[in-house]
Design an enzyme around this catalytic site. Structure first.
Site, PDB file in Angstrom:
ATOM      1  N   CYS A   1       0.792  -1.244   0.000  1.00  0.00           N
ATOM      2  CA  CYS A   1       0.000   0.000   0.000  1.00  0.00           C
ATOM      3  C   CYS A   1       0.820   1.289   0.000  1.00  0.00           C
ATOM      4  O   CYS A   1       0.401   2.276  -0.604  1.00  0.00           O
ATOM      5  CB  CYS A   1      -0.986  -0.026   1.158  1.00  0.00           C
ATOM      6  SG  CYS A   1      -2.032  -1.499   1.101  1.00  0.00           S
ATOM      7  N   HIS A  51      -3.685   6.829   2.941  1.00  0.00           N
ATOM      8  CA  HIS A  51      -4.053   5.591   2.243  1.00  0.00           C
ATOM      9  C   HIS A  51      -5.484   5.199   2.617  1.00  0.00           C
ATOM     10  O   HIS A  51      -5.831   5.118   3.797  1.00  0.00           O
ATOM     11  CB  HIS A  51      -3.062   4.487   2.614  1.00  0.00           C
ATOM     12  CG  HIS A  51      -3.498   3.131   2.183  1.00  0.00           C
ATOM     13  ND1 HIS A  51      -3.992   2.870   0.911  1.00  0.00           N
ATOM     14  CD2 HIS A  51      -3.537   1.947   2.841  1.00  0.00           C
ATOM     15  CE1 HIS A  51      -4.313   1.604   0.830  1.00  0.00           C
ATOM     16  NE2 HIS A  51      -4.052   1.021   1.976  1.00  0.00           N
ATOM     17  N   ASN A  53     -10.367  -0.216  -0.662  1.00  0.00           N
ATOM     18  CA  ASN A  53      -8.909  -0.122  -0.547  1.00  0.00           C
ATOM     19  C   ASN A  53      -8.265  -0.676  -1.822  1.00  0.00           C
ATOM     20  O   ASN A  53      -8.348  -1.877  -2.082  1.00  0.00           O
ATOM     21  CB  ASN A  53      -8.482  -0.935   0.689  1.00  0.00           C
ATOM     22  CG  ASN A  53      -6.975  -1.001   0.877  1.00  0.00           C
ATOM     23  OD1 ASN A  53      -6.209  -0.595   0.013  1.00  0.00           O
ATOM     24  ND2 ASN A  53      -6.555  -1.529   2.013  1.00  0.00           N
TER      25      ASN A  53
END
Ligand code: COA
Length: 315
Positions: free
Chosen positions: A108, A242, A272
């Site tokens: 990520c 994020h 996500n």
């Protein structure tokens, strides 16, 4: 370096929480309050490389550059259908480019890791323009019978073009290595010589451990980088966190004591998308005209590794 163009591309299929409840023991009432996610874009008949190319072309057009102006392509990617070559090479071929191209697998925080590599190429005087593309399909990594992971993810690609400048004020990468909290394994092709036991394991995640890691490291990373540059928290215009879970973003916001309007978010209808999440969010904010020259923006991301990274730049 500085950002001069952004782009993004999303799969066309939208899967809502209610859609998931058709085949999983879950509900919108469970997912939305715990994650902030109501729907996500999921790859169906697209190829990830096509989304990556589309995001790259949009970023180049936004930057007013053509592919031949690019001196280096960095691609952040965890999985795609090719083991080799890297997705960066596939993007380079699609754009008709012959510049160096490399992939990184930093999960990520990959966008910020790629920024750090790019900055060092600029500092070494090796490049004039760098294209960073983050393209991810985490929906191909999770088990779609595991309600605790598959509801969290969406697919997509985000890209940004960087050129020479001094707008990147500070950047820091961190690692707290541990595999067991967030990983996926796959088996490779057999050979006549393999005797060890190998297993395929869809994405395994200890949600609570990852949650704690995300909130504590992000607050620490942001405070550290801002104190080193003598920038107060309230001097920052936007915190681009994020997009893993709205409760993680809220925890970070409360920890920093900053107002909600400084935390743009698209998790509600994206989920996500791993390293693609920050550049997709960046592109959406940019296209809305949110940024003006000199705006101070912080990026913070965290994920498998366990890795985290933070960057502070001016628009
Ligand atoms: N629908 C319904 N129930 C669910 C569910 C779902 N989608 N997912 C889990 N549950 C159930 C569990 O089975 C468990 O039931 P049990 O008590 O009967 O065993 C219960 O809900 C609580 O599960 P738990 O995992 O403790 O929930 P949680 O409050 O920790 O929330 C996450 C789970 C995944 C939402 C949360 O831990 C999280 O967001 N973590 C961070 C994940 C992340 O962002 N990862 C990527 C970082 S890059």
């Amino acid at each position: 370096m500085k950002i001069i163009g952004t782009g993004s591309a999303l799969p066309k299929k939208i899967v809502t929480n209610d859609d998931l409840a058709q085949f999983l023991d879950t509900s919108d009432e469970w997912i939305l309050p715990r994650t902030g996610i109501r729907s996500r874009h999921v790859i169906s008949d697209e190829r990830l490389e096509d989304l990556a190319e589309e995001a790259a072309r949009k970023a180049l057009s936004d930057a007013g550059l053509t592919p031949k102006d690019i001196d280096l392509i960095l691609c952040s990617n965890v999985v795609n259908e090719y083991m080799t070559p890297g997705l960066s090479c596939i993007i380079a071929a699609a754009l008709g480019l012959e510049c160096p191209a490399m992939d990184i697998n930093c999960a990520c925080p990959g966008f910020i890791y790629a920024m750090d590599i790019a900055e060092n190429y600029f500092l070494a005087g090796k490049v004039n323009n760098v294209l960073i593309v983050c393209a991810e399909e985490p929906t191909r990594m999770t088990s779609w019978t595991d309600r605790s992971t598959c509801v969290l993810f969406g697919d997509g690609a985000g890209a940004a073009v960087f050129t020479k400048g001094d707008n990147l004020k500070a950047i820091k990468l961190n690692a707290q290595p541990s595999i067991e909290h967030l990983y996926q394994t796959r088996t490779l092709l057999p050979t006549p010589f393999i005797t060890k036991h190998e297993t395929e394991q869809p994405l395994h995640m200890d949600g609570r451990e990852v949650f704690k890691f995300a909130v504590t490291t992000s607050i620490r990373d942001i405070e550290e980088i801002l104190s080193k540059t003598g920038t107060p928290i309230d001097g920052i215009d936007y915190f681009m966190i994020h997009q893993a879970n709205m409760r993680i973003i809220d925890g970070i916001r409360r920890g920093l004591g900053a107002p909600a309007e400084k935390f743009p978010s698209n998790i509600y209808d994206h989920g996500n998308s791993s390293s693609a999440s920050c550049p997709i969010l960046l592109d959406e904010c940019n296209r809305k005209g949110m940024f003006k020259p000199g705006d101070k923006i912080v990026f913070s991301a965290f994920g498998a590794g366990l890795l985290s990274a933070v960057a502070y730049l001016e628009w």
